[in-house]
Design a protein around this motif. Structure first.
Motif, short mmCIF file in Angstrom:
data_model
loop_
_atom_site.label_atom_id
_atom_site.label_comp_id
_atom_site.label_asym_id
_atom_site.label_seq_id
_atom_site.Cartn_x
_atom_site.Cartn_y
_atom_site.Cartn_z
N GLN A 288 0.83 -1.20 0.00
CA GLN A 288 0.00 0.00 0.00
C GLN A 288 0.87 1.26 0.00
N LEU A 289 0.26 2.37 -0.37
CA LEU A 289 0.90 3.68 -0.33
C LEU A 289 0.12 4.61 0.61
N GLY A 290 0.78 5.68 1.03
CA GLY A 290 0.10 6.70 1.81
C GLY A 290 0.47 6.77 3.28
N THR A 291 1.62 6.20 3.67
CA THR A 291 2.04 6.27 5.06
C THR A 291 2.82 7.55 5.31
N GLN A 292 3.21 7.78 6.56
CA GLN A 292 4.02 8.94 6.91
C GLN A 292 5.46 8.80 6.42
N PHE A 293 5.80 7.65 5.82
CA PHE A 293 7.15 7.41 5.34
C PHE A 293 7.26 7.45 3.82
N ASP A 294 6.16 7.65 3.10
CA ASP A 294 6.27 7.68 1.63
C ASP A 294 5.47 8.85 1.06
N LEU A 295 4.32 8.61 0.42
CA LEU A 295 3.56 9.67 -0.22
C LEU A 295 2.64 10.32 0.82
N ARG A 296 3.20 11.27 1.55
CA ARG A 296 2.45 11.94 2.61
C ARG A 296 1.35 12.81 2.01
N GLY A 297 0.13 12.60 2.45
CA GLY A 297 -1.03 13.32 1.93
C GLY A 297 -2.10 12.39 1.39
N TYR A 298 -1.70 11.21 0.92
CA TYR A 298 -2.67 10.21 0.47
C TYR A 298 -3.17 9.40 1.66
N GLN A 299 -4.38 8.91 1.54
CA GLN A 299 -4.92 8.08 2.61
C GLN A 299 -4.28 6.71 2.57
N ASP A 305 -2.14 -2.93 -4.23
CA ASP A 305 -2.14 -3.98 -5.26
C ASP A 305 -0.92 -4.86 -5.00
N LYS A 306 -0.67 -5.80 -5.90
CA LYS A 306 0.44 -6.73 -5.71
C LYS A 306 1.80 -6.06 -5.86
N VAL A 307 1.84 -4.94 -6.57
CA VAL A 307 3.08 -4.18 -6.76
C VAL A 307 2.84 -2.73 -6.35
N ALA A 308 3.75 -2.18 -5.58
CA ALA A 308 3.70 -0.76 -5.22
C ALA A 308 5.10 -0.19 -5.32
N LEU A 309 5.19 1.07 -5.75
CA LEU A 309 6.50 1.73 -5.83
C LEU A 309 6.32 3.23 -5.63
N PHE A 310 7.38 3.88 -5.21
CA PHE A 310 7.38 5.33 -5.11
C PHE A 310 8.81 5.85 -5.15
N GLY A 311 8.96 7.11 -5.57
CA GLY A 311 10.24 7.80 -5.57
C GLY A 311 10.05 9.19 -5.00
N ALA A 389 5.97 13.62 13.61
CA ALA A 389 6.69 12.37 13.84
C ALA A 389 8.13 12.68 14.25
N PHE A 390 8.80 11.69 14.82
CA PHE A 390 10.22 11.80 15.13
C PHE A 390 11.03 11.18 13.99
N SER A 391 12.19 11.76 13.73
CA SER A 391 13.12 11.31 12.70
C SER A 391 12.59 11.61 11.30
N GLU A 392 13.46 11.54 10.32
CA GLU A 392 13.08 11.84 8.94
C GLU A 392 12.26 10.70 8.34
N ALA A 393 11.57 11.01 7.24
CA ALA A 393 10.74 9.98 6.59
C ALA A 393 11.60 8.86 6.02
N PHE A 394 12.84 9.18 5.62
CA PHE A 394 13.76 8.16 5.11
C PHE A 394 15.19 8.65 5.25
#
Length: 394
Positions: A288-299, A305-311, A389-394
């Motif tokens: 899934q996408l949309g956590t505080q560690f990737d695409l911030r703003g999406y639910q 799906d079976k494949v997820a990616l982000f940059g 949150a504490f610490s950077e997203a990545f």
């Protein structure tokens, strides 16, 4: 919409070249240069070993709405006299939101003596009204506002992480694990007729165990100023110890990061991450996408799906170069960040066609040596989110 025309292959090759992921020569695991120490804390001997910083703050995320949370950052060293071993940390929080959600989270990151062992864990518990759009990019796009066709109640627990052992100067090898349990109630009519919900049911308990390989050349794990990180992990679910349900599936994760030092505590950071899954995967355990560690703003969970990616490309700036001492006194622990990113989900890499755009900016407050309080405002296609949150997203 952004169309897929070999872009994924290009990005993957780009990140592999950037991180130069060759296995380094064997050396002293604590062989780090002095410039890897925090510029604000040169005298490590004066630091307290155990530090505890509490906080109370509101947060707004698309899935929890307005969340009032209280928590703290606890950090310490298992080897106090070694200035080249990162501080272990245990940030945790408890919150209650305006949509009657209960949220508990903790992220123990423990670094052993001479950094020979690392224990990295993420713990979540949520009892909340949630939303389920379905599986696939098009399903996530079918409505922009949660309503009676997406809403249900979810009780969820997750404990995931890894334990790795240092092989040489930069190479770590170990085991990775994931134990999670979901119970869905108050299903809407759309969910009752959804083929994935009908096949895998309203509840599931899954246990995964596998292998992890990390190549880590960051000068600091939780707040890098320079270096790179390359990680591959494989998880096999519900097959090893017969813990959980009978669904058997696997997940493979690739995580690459690069940090360019642009000056005193000014960093340009990059991340490309993808997760692939295969087998009998319950709908609640799909990537899934949309956590505080990737695409911030999406639910969180809207796109799965079976494949997820982000940059993501992110610029981080701390105010440490002010010439006026009176101003520097107040601003040396403050900074900001801004990022732009993209992501997508699909049933396979060949099926990826459309991408989700993501923008955002945030405030950084250094509350402990090399550890920031992060306040981020993320902008999605049709939603917004504010994260503390504490610490950077990545």
């Amino acid at each position: 919409m952004y169309k897929y025309k070999g872009g994924i292959v290009f990005l993957f090759c780009f990140f592999i070249v950037v991180v130069r992921a060759q296995v380094p020569k064997v050396g002293d695991p604590t062989d780090k240069t002095s410039d890897q120490l925090d510029s604000l804390y040169h005298s490590r001997s004066t630091e307290k070993n155990l530090m505890f910083t509490p906080y109370v703050a509101p947060t707004y995320t698309p899935e929890l709405e307005l969340l009032f949370s209280a928590g703290a950052l606890m950090s310490f060293k298992l080897q106090k006299d070694n200035p080249f071993v990162d501080r272990s940390s245990i940030p945790f929080s408890v919150g209650y939101s305006t949509n009657e959600s209960v949220s508990i989270a903790a992220f123990p990151y423990i670094y052993g003596k001479t950094d020979k062992m690392r224990l990295l864990t993420m713990l979540f518990y949520r009892d909340m009204p949630d939303n389920y759009w379905g599986v696939g990019y098009d399903a996530g796009n079918r409505t922009s506002t949660p309503d009676e066709t997406t809403r249900y109640h979810r009780q969820w627990f997750s404990a995931e992480g890894k334990v790795v052992h240092r092989i040489n100067k930069s190479l770590f090898v170990g085991v990775t694990y994931d134990f999670n349990s979901t119970k869905a109630t108050e299903l809407n009519e759309y969910m009752k007729s959804d083929i994935y919900v009908q096949k895998y049911g309203k509840s599931a308990t899954n246990f995964g165990l596998g292998l992890a390989l990390d190549l880590d050349k960051r000068d600091n794990v939780q707040n890098p100023y320079k270096g790179y990180y390359f990680s591959i992990s494989f998880l096999k679910y519900n097959n090893f110890l017969k813990i959980g349900d009978s669904n058997e599936f696997l997940k493979a994760t690739l995580d690459t990061r690069k940090y360019l030092n642009l000056g005193d505590r000014k960093v340009w950071a990059f991340q490309f991450k993808t997760q692939y899954s295969d087998g009998e995967i319950p709908w609640m355990d799909l990537p899934q996408l949309g956590t505080q560690f990737d695409l911030r703003g999406y639910q969180w969970g809207r796109f799965r799906d079976k494949v997820a990616l982000f940059g993501i490309s992110e610029y981080r700036h701390m105010f440490s170069g002010m010439r006026m001492p009176s101003i520097r006194r107040y601003l040396k622990h403050v900074g900001f960040a801004a990022w732009a990113g993209f992501g997508s989900v699909a049933s396979s890499y060949e099926e990826i066609e459309d991408f989700l755009p993501n923008l955002g900016a945030g405030l950084r407050i250094e509350i402990q040596p090399r550890m920031n309080l992060r306040l981020d405002y993320g902008v999605a296609k049709d939603r917004r989110g504010f994260y503390v949150a504490f610490s950077e997203a990545f």
